[in-house]
Design a protein around this motif. Structure first.
Motif, PDB file in Angstrom:
ATOM      1  N   UNK A  77       0.834  -1.208   0.000  1.00  0.00           N
ATOM      2  CA  UNK A  77       0.000   0.000   0.000  1.00  0.00           C
ATOM      3  C   UNK A  77       0.868   1.258   0.000  1.00  0.00           C
ATOM      4  N   UNK A  78       1.922   1.253   0.794  1.00  0.00           N
ATOM      5  CA  UNK A  78       2.821   2.400   0.843  1.00  0.00           C
ATOM      6  C   UNK A  78       3.441   2.645  -0.535  1.00  0.00           C
ATOM      7  N   UNK A  79       3.818   1.571  -1.204  1.00  0.00           N
ATOM      8  CA  UNK A  79       4.353   1.690  -2.558  1.00  0.00           C
ATOM      9  C   UNK A  79       3.336   2.270  -3.535  1.00  0.00           C
ATOM     10  N   UNK A  80       2.078   1.849  -3.405  1.00  0.00           N
ATOM     11  CA  UNK A  80       1.017   2.383  -4.260  1.00  0.00           C
ATOM     12  C   UNK A  80       0.811   3.878  -4.013  1.00  0.00           C
ATOM     13  N   UNK A  81       0.798   4.266  -2.733  1.00  0.00           N
ATOM     14  CA  UNK A  81       0.603   5.687  -2.394  1.00  0.00           C
ATOM     15  C   UNK A  81       1.768   6.529  -2.894  1.00  0.00           C
ATOM     16  N   UNK A  82       2.983   6.001  -2.777  1.00  0.00           N
ATOM     17  CA  UNK A  82       4.157   6.733  -3.262  1.00  0.00           C
ATOM     18  C   UNK A  82       4.074   6.913  -4.779  1.00  0.00           C
ATOM     19  N   UNK A  83       3.667   5.877  -5.479  1.00  0.00           N
ATOM     20  CA  UNK A  83       3.537   5.958  -6.934  1.00  0.00           C
ATOM     21  C   UNK A  83       2.462   6.968  -7.318  1.00  0.00           C
ATOM     22  N   UNK A  84       1.337   6.952  -6.627  1.00  0.00           N
ATOM     23  CA  UNK A  84       0.258   7.908  -6.879  1.00  0.00           C
ATOM     24  C   UNK A  84       0.727   9.343  -6.642  1.00  0.00           C
ATOM     25  N   UNK A  85       1.591   9.516  -5.651  1.00  0.00           N
ATOM     26  CA  UNK A  85       2.113  10.842  -5.317  1.00  0.00           C
ATOM     27  C   UNK A  85       3.318  11.218  -6.179  1.00  0.00           C
ATOM     28  N   UNK A  86       3.650  10.379  -7.148  1.00  0.00           N
ATOM     29  CA  UNK A  86       4.791  10.600  -8.056  1.00  0.00           C
ATOM     30  C   UNK A  86       6.120  10.690  -7.312  1.00  0.00           C
ATOM     31  N   UNK A  87       6.249   9.922  -6.249  1.00  0.00           N
ATOM     32  CA  UNK A  87       7.518   9.848  -5.518  1.00  0.00           C
ATOM     33  C   UNK A  87       8.359   8.784  -6.195  1.00  0.00           C
ATOM     34  N   UNK A  88       9.512   9.171  -6.691  1.00  0.00           N
ATOM     35  CA  UNK A  88      10.341   8.233  -7.460  1.00  0.00           C
ATOM     36  C   UNK A  88      11.392   7.543  -6.604  1.00  0.00           C
ATOM     37  N   UNK A  89      11.755   8.128  -5.468  1.00  0.00           N
ATOM     38  CA  UNK A  89      12.746   7.473  -4.612  1.00  0.00           C
ATOM     39  C   UNK A  89      12.089   6.328  -3.850  1.00  0.00           C
ATOM     40  N   UNK A  90      12.915   5.406  -3.394  1.00  0.00           N
ATOM     41  CA  UNK A  90      12.408   4.250  -2.673  1.00  0.00           C
ATOM     42  C   UNK A  90      11.834   4.698  -1.326  1.00  0.00           C
ATOM     43  N   UNK A  91      10.617   4.268  -1.049  1.00  0.00           N
ATOM     44  CA  UNK A  91       9.940   4.611   0.197  1.00  0.00           C
ATOM     45  C   UNK A  91       9.623   3.314   0.934  1.00  0.00           C
ATOM     46  N   UNK A  92       9.949   3.283   2.220  1.00  0.00           N
ATOM     47  CA  UNK A  92       9.620   2.120   3.043  1.00  0.00           C
ATOM     48  C   UNK A  92       9.145   2.607   4.408  1.00  0.00           C
ATOM     49  N   UNK A  93       8.501   1.749   5.136  1.00  0.00           N
ATOM     50  CA  UNK A  93       8.077   2.096   6.493  1.00  0.00           C
ATOM     51  C   UNK A  93       9.287   2.452   7.343  1.00  0.00           C
ATOM     52  N   UNK A  94      10.358   1.716   7.150  1.00  0.00           N
ATOM     53  CA  UNK A  94      11.580   1.949   7.919  1.00  0.00           C
ATOM     54  C   UNK A  94      12.163   3.332   7.613  1.00  0.00           C
ATOM     55  N   UNK A  95      12.209   3.695   6.336  1.00  0.00           N
ATOM     56  CA  UNK A  95      12.763   5.005   5.981  1.00  0.00           C
ATOM     57  C   UNK A  95      11.879   6.136   6.489  1.00  0.00           C
ATOM     58  N   UNK A  96      10.576   5.961   6.463  1.00  0.00           N
ATOM     59  CA  UNK A  96       9.679   6.981   7.008  1.00  0.00           C
ATOM     60  C   UNK A  96       9.871   7.137   8.512  1.00  0.00           C
ATOM     61  N   UNK A  97      10.005   6.023   9.198  1.00  0.00           N
ATOM     62  CA  UNK A  97      10.197   6.060  10.657  1.00  0.00           C
ATOM     63  C   UNK A  97      11.479   6.802  11.011  1.00  0.00           C
ATOM     64  N   UNK A  98      12.563   6.507  10.304  1.00  0.00           N
ATOM     65  CA  UNK A  98      13.837   7.171  10.581  1.00  0.00           C
ATOM     66  C   UNK A  98      13.815   8.644  10.164  1.00  0.00           C
ATOM     67  N   UNK A  99      13.148   8.929   9.061  1.00  0.00           N
ATOM     68  CA  UNK A  99      13.020  10.316   8.632  1.00  0.00           C
ATOM     69  C   UNK A  99      12.233  11.141   9.640  1.00  0.00           C
ATOM     70  N   UNK A 100      11.172  10.560  10.164  1.00  0.00           N
ATOM     71  CA  UNK A 100      10.364  11.246  11.167  1.00  0.00           C
ATOM     72  C   UNK A 100      11.168  11.461  12.448  1.00  0.00           C
ATOM     73  N   UNK A 101      11.900  10.448  12.868  1.00  0.00           N
ATOM     74  CA  UNK A 101      12.719  10.562  14.082  1.00  0.00           C
ATOM     75  C   UNK A 101      13.792  11.624  13.903  1.00  0.00           C
ATOM     76  N   UNK A 102      14.364  11.697  12.716  1.00  0.00           N
ATOM     77  CA  UNK A 102      15.379  12.717  12.454  1.00  0.00           C
ATOM     78  C   UNK A 102      14.828  14.125  12.548  1.00  0.00           C
ATOM     79  N   UNK A 103      13.581  14.304  12.122  1.00  0.00           N
ATOM     80  CA  UNK A 103      12.951  15.627  12.210  1.00  0.00           C
ATOM     81  C   UNK A 103      12.653  15.999  13.657  1.00  0.00           C
ATOM     82  N   UNK A 104      12.295  15.023  14.464  1.00  0.00           N
ATOM     83  CA  UNK A 104      12.019  15.299  15.871  1.00  0.00           C
ATOM     84  C   UNK A 104      13.291  15.727  16.588  1.00  0.00           C
TER      85      UNK A 104
END
Length: 106
Positions: A77-104
């Motif tokens: 589902x995350x891959x489908x949403x990324x494709x719909x949003x025209x995100x070309x870089x690899x997106x994973x739950x793990x990368x989102x979690x780390x990206x969010x933690x980095x922003x905090x």
């Protein structure tokens, strides 16, 4: 679940009785290191999650086709949403979690 910092395997293993929204807590039975843990929720998370755990009285709060969602289902589902949003870089739950933690932490 992202804002709470919960790993994907812990999130799919949750049941309704793991949520203690009156205390703003989620009991994590499957956590990193296989030790149980407690996650504390902010007000926005608590209100949003309340929508998922209000209707069912037992079992998994996150379901697809009347079954507990799997990690694979969420990744797809995350891959489908990324494709719909025209995100070309690899997106994973793990990368989102780390990206969010980095922003905090920033």
């Amino acid at each position: 679940m992202l804002a709470a910092g919960i790993r994907i395997d812990s999130a799919v293993a949750l049941d309704v009785d793991d949520f203690f929204l009156d205390k703003s807590e989620i009991r994590i039975r499957i956590a990193n290191g296989k030790q149980p843990d407690v996650v504390y929720l902010g007000m926005a998370n608590r209100e949003h999650l309340g929508q998922f755990v209000a209707a069912p009285t037992a079992g998994p709060p996150f379901m697809a086709n009347r079954k507990r969602v799997s990690q694979l289902h969420i990744h797809r589902r995350l891959g489908q949403w990324a494709k719909t949003a025209s995100i070309t870089s690899k997106v994973s739950c793990h990368s989102l979690r780390h990206g969010f933690a980095g922003r905090i932490q920033a």
